[in-house]
Write a protein that holds these residues in place. Structure first.
Motif, PDB file in Angstrom:
ATOM      1  N   GLY A 117       0.810  -1.210   0.000  1.00 33.19           N
ATOM      2  CA  GLY A 117       0.000   0.000   0.000  1.00 33.19           C
ATOM      3  C   GLY A 117       0.845   1.261   0.000  1.00 33.19           C
ATOM      4  N   GLN A 118       0.173   2.393  -0.087  1.00 33.50           N
ATOM      5  CA  GLN A 118       0.859   3.679  -0.164  1.00 33.50           C
ATOM      6  C   GLN A 118       0.731   4.498   1.112  1.00 33.50           C
ATOM      7  OE1 GLN A 118      -0.632   5.611  -3.679  1.00 33.50           O
ATOM      8  NE2 GLN A 118       0.240   4.090  -5.075  1.00 33.50           N
ATOM      9  N   TYR A 119       0.020   3.961   2.085  1.00 32.91           N
ATOM     10  CA  TYR A 119      -0.113   4.687   3.343  1.00 32.91           C
ATOM     11  C   TYR A 119      -0.270   3.671   4.479  1.00 32.91           C
ATOM     12  CZ  TYR A 119      -4.986   3.867   2.010  1.00 32.91           C
ATOM     13  OH  TYR A 119      -6.163   3.290   1.589  1.00 32.91           O
ATOM     14  N   ILE A 120      -0.154   4.154   5.708  1.00 32.19           N
ATOM     15  CA  ILE A 120      -0.228   3.284   6.886  1.00 32.19           C
ATOM     16  C   ILE A 120      -1.572   2.565   6.926  1.00 32.19           C
ATOM     17  CG2 ILE A 120      -0.279   3.247   9.408  1.00 32.19           C
ATOM     18  CD1 ILE A 120       1.650   5.594   9.406  1.00 32.19           C
ATOM     19  N   GLY A 121      -1.519   1.279   7.162  1.00 27.89           N
ATOM     20  CA  GLY A 121      -2.736   0.489   7.271  1.00 27.89           C
ATOM     21  C   GLY A 121      -3.276  -0.038   5.959  1.00 27.89           C
ATOM     22  N   THR A 141      -2.231  -7.246   0.980  1.00 30.97           N
ATOM     23  CA  THR A 141      -1.484  -8.502   0.957  1.00 30.97           C
ATOM     24  C   THR A 141      -2.373  -9.677   1.348  1.00 30.97           C
ATOM     25  OG1 THR A 141       0.576  -7.334   1.511  1.00 30.97           O
ATOM     26  CG2 THR A 141       0.527  -9.715   1.874  1.00 30.97           C
ATOM     27  N   LYS A 142      -3.185  -9.511   2.364  1.00 24.04           N
ATOM     28  CA  LYS A 142      -4.052 -10.596   2.830  1.00 24.04           C
ATOM     29  C   LYS A 142      -5.118 -10.944   1.793  1.00 24.04           C
ATOM     30  CE  LYS A 142      -3.254  -9.720   7.742  1.00 24.04           C
ATOM     31  NZ  LYS A 142      -3.834  -9.251   9.027  1.00 24.04           N
ATOM     32  N   GLU A 143      -5.589  -9.952   1.060  1.00 22.14           N
ATOM     33  CA  GLU A 143      -6.574 -10.219   0.013  1.00 22.14           C
ATOM     34  C   GLU A 143      -5.960 -11.050  -1.110  1.00 22.14           C
ATOM     35  OE1 GLU A 143      -9.823 -10.552  -2.317  1.00 22.14           O
ATOM     36  OE2 GLU A 143      -9.730  -9.904  -0.221  1.00 22.14           O
ATOM     37  N   VAL A 144      -4.723 -10.729  -1.489  1.00 22.61           N
ATOM     38  CA  VAL A 144      -4.026 -11.513  -2.507  1.00 22.61           C
ATOM     39  C   VAL A 144      -3.807 -12.940  -2.024  1.00 22.61           C
ATOM     40  CG1 VAL A 144      -1.807 -11.807  -3.682  1.00 22.61           C
ATOM     41  CG2 VAL A 144      -2.912  -9.563  -3.655  1.00 22.61           C
ATOM     42  N   GLY A 181       6.910  -2.092   2.051  1.00 17.47           N
ATOM     43  CA  GLY A 181       7.166  -3.407   1.495  1.00 17.47           C
ATOM     44  C   GLY A 181       7.558  -4.439   2.535  1.00 17.47           C
ATOM     45  N   GLN A 182       8.299  -4.000   3.563  1.00 16.93           N
ATOM     46  CA  GLN A 182       8.731  -4.945   4.597  1.00 16.93           C
ATOM     47  C   GLN A 182       7.535  -5.553   5.316  1.00 16.93           C
ATOM     48  OE1 GLN A 182      11.904  -5.933   4.985  1.00 16.93           O
ATOM     49  NE2 GLN A 182      11.130  -7.455   6.450  1.00 16.93           N
ATOM     50  N   GLU A 183       6.481  -4.786   5.464  1.00 14.51           N
ATOM     51  CA  GLU A 183       5.269  -5.321   6.098  1.00 14.51           C
ATOM     52  C   GLU A 183       4.687  -6.451   5.262  1.00 14.51           C
ATOM     53  OE1 GLU A 183       0.876  -3.801   7.701  1.00 14.51           O
ATOM     54  OE2 GLU A 183       2.236  -2.405   6.683  1.00 14.51           O
ATOM     55  N   ALA A 184       4.660  -6.277   3.943  1.00 12.18           N
ATOM     56  CA  ALA A 184       4.162  -7.333   3.052  1.00 12.18           C
ATOM     57  C   ALA A 184       5.049  -8.575   3.143  1.00 12.18           C
ATOM     58  CB  ALA A 184       4.107  -6.824   1.612  1.00 12.18           C
ATOM     59  N   ILE A 185       6.368  -8.362   3.218  1.00  6.75           N
ATOM     60  CA  ILE A 185       7.301  -9.497   3.333  1.00  6.75           C
ATOM     61  C   ILE A 185       7.041 -10.285   4.611  1.00  6.75           C
ATOM     62  CG2 ILE A 185       9.728 -10.118   3.652  1.00  6.75           C
ATOM     63  CD1 ILE A 185      10.443  -7.762   1.815  1.00  6.75           C
ATOM     64  N   GLU A 186       6.840  -9.590   5.709  1.00  4.63           N
ATOM     65  CA  GLU A 186       6.619 -10.272   6.990  1.00  4.63           C
ATOM     66  C   GLU A 186       5.323 -11.076   6.973  1.00  4.63           C
ATOM     67  OE1 GLU A 186       6.828  -7.117   9.799  1.00  4.63           O
ATOM     68  OE2 GLU A 186       9.007  -6.862   9.603  1.00  4.63           O
ATOM     69  N   ILE A 187       4.279 -10.532   6.360  1.00  3.45           N
ATOM     70  CA  ILE A 187       3.013 -11.269   6.257  1.00  3.45           C
ATOM     71  C   ILE A 187       3.200 -12.501   5.377  1.00  3.45           C
ATOM     72  CG2 ILE A 187       0.634 -11.172   5.411  1.00  3.45           C
ATOM     73  CD1 ILE A 187       0.660  -8.167   6.130  1.00  3.45           C
ATOM     74  N   LEU A 188       3.910 -12.327   4.269  1.00  5.80           N
ATOM     75  CA  LEU A 188       4.168 -13.444   3.361  1.00  5.80           C
ATOM     76  C   LEU A 188       4.941 -14.555   4.057  1.00  5.80           C
ATOM     77  CD1 LEU A 188       5.148 -11.585   0.063  1.00  5.80           C
ATOM     78  CD2 LEU A 188       3.243 -13.182   0.317  1.00  5.80           C
ATOM     79  N   MET A 189       5.990 -14.186   4.774  1.00  7.41           N
ATOM     80  CA  MET A 189       6.810 -15.199   5.454  1.00  7.41           C
ATOM     81  C   MET A 189       5.988 -15.979   6.469  1.00  7.41           C
ATOM     82  SD  MET A 189      10.672 -13.728   5.924  1.00  7.41           S
ATOM     83  CE  MET A 189      10.220 -12.373   7.011  1.00  7.41           C
ATOM     84  N   GLN A 190       5.120 -15.285   7.196  1.00  8.79           N
ATOM     85  CA  GLN A 190       4.289 -15.956   8.190  1.00  8.79           C
ATOM     86  C   GLN A 190       3.369 -16.973   7.528  1.00  8.79           C
ATOM     87  OE1 GLN A 190       1.637 -13.371  10.360  1.00  8.79           O
ATOM     88  NE2 GLN A 190       1.516 -14.760  12.099  1.00  8.79           N
TER      89      GLN A 190
END
Length: 317
Positions: A119-123, A129-132, A159-168
């Protein structure tokens, strides 16, 4: 599994003969591997690696049935190579293999890039990522140019937030999702160095080589045949010369550049036929790409270089 249970399982295994050829035929993966062979020219190391993975999964399925496997194999993968080398096609066939062998529920592929996840802003990133991931569950998530998820130079990047969700999810739901990361090898190597947690979750690394000139010419023949076109003899020689020049220019993308070149040749052929105003065009003429259609490319007009190469546009027009 206790020692007595393991001994019993081994006794059962020794008493039950396994016909792997029959298992292979019943699973139906032969048709998928044959389709991959037909679809992709060359790429022998890639095709062999796909067969190795398919064989591993087939044998593991038999071992599970006999009680010999204690942990399912890790399936997350990394495909590296230049654009247009067949990475997406192989991901689709791999998803079919995984589905036929029972390692994913659906066998579909969801192909995304950074923009689909970050995303482009907080939250904003977590819901995207979860929708994908929700759409990809039961199949394969193909993330092209995955290294763009990590941008350390921008401290406000999400992007790091997306990476952490993906790894989990890759760890906790690996029985229901296979993730394939794709991109240039050097950039993927740097991405893994910066994200060791992601690297540790990738079990299979498959490198896609560039096509040779002869393989690119064969790809062009196949593409034209699929469109009910064909080169005449002089046109095929001209296109071989085109390829030799084009692959030295910027933004060359293997089979993708061949497809773009064919689209432009078809337009030039159509214009040539239109300007002839002929009242008696034959099917042969409508199907034939001539040397003139090939050599009208600006690539031949200036063999030293052209303006497109400097502006970032495709120089193979």
């Amino acid at each position: 599994m206790s020692a007595p249970e393991q001994t019993a399982a081994q006794d059962q295994a020794s008493a039950e003969a396994i016909d792997l050829r029959r298992e292979y035929e019943q699973a139906g993966i032969g048709a998928v591997l044959d389709a991959l062979e037909r679809e992709l020219v060359g790429l022998a190391p890639v095709k062999r690696r796909v067969r190795e993975i398919a064989a591993l999964l087939l044998v593991d399925r038999v071992r599970q049935r006999l009680g010999l496997s204690t942990q399912a194999p890790s399936l997350h993968m990394c495909f590296t190579g230049n654009p247009g080398t067949g990475k997406t096609t192989v991901a689709m066939r791999m998803a079919q293999i995984l589905h036929k062998l029972g390692y994913v529920r659906k066998g579909h592929v969801v192909a995304v890039t950074r923009d689909d996840l970050v995303g482009q802003y907080i939250g904003h990133t977590a819901p995207k990522t979860k929708e994908v991931l929700k759409r990809a569950m039961g199949g394969v998530l193909f993330i092209d140019e995955a290294y763009y998820l990590y941008r350390p130079e921008n401290e406000k990047d999400y992007g790091q937030e997306a990476i952490e969700i993906l790894m989990q999810v890759m760890e906790n739901q690996r029985d229901d999702l296979v993730v394939v990361l794709a991109g240039y090898k050097e950039r993927m190597d740097r991405f893994f160095e910066s994200n060791p947690g992601m690297s540790s979750r990738i079990a299979h690394h498959v490198e896609f080589p560039d096509y040779s000139d002869d393989e690119l010419l064969c790809i062009a023949d196949r593409m034209l045949e699929g469109l009910n076109y064909r080169f005449d003899h002089e046109a095929r020689d001209a296109f071989a010369q085109y390829l030799a020049i084009r692959r030295t220019r910027p933004h060359f993308a293997n089979a993708r550049s061949v497809r773009n070149a064919i689209d432009r040749m078809r337009m030039r052929q159509a214009l040539r036929l239109f300007e002839q105003r002929s009242e008696s065009l034959t099917p042969h003429e409508l199907q034939s790409i001539t040397a003139a259609d090939v050599r009208a490319s600006r690539l031949f007009a200036d063999h030293v270089g052209d303006g497109d190469g400097a502006t970032g546009a495709d120089p193979g027009r």
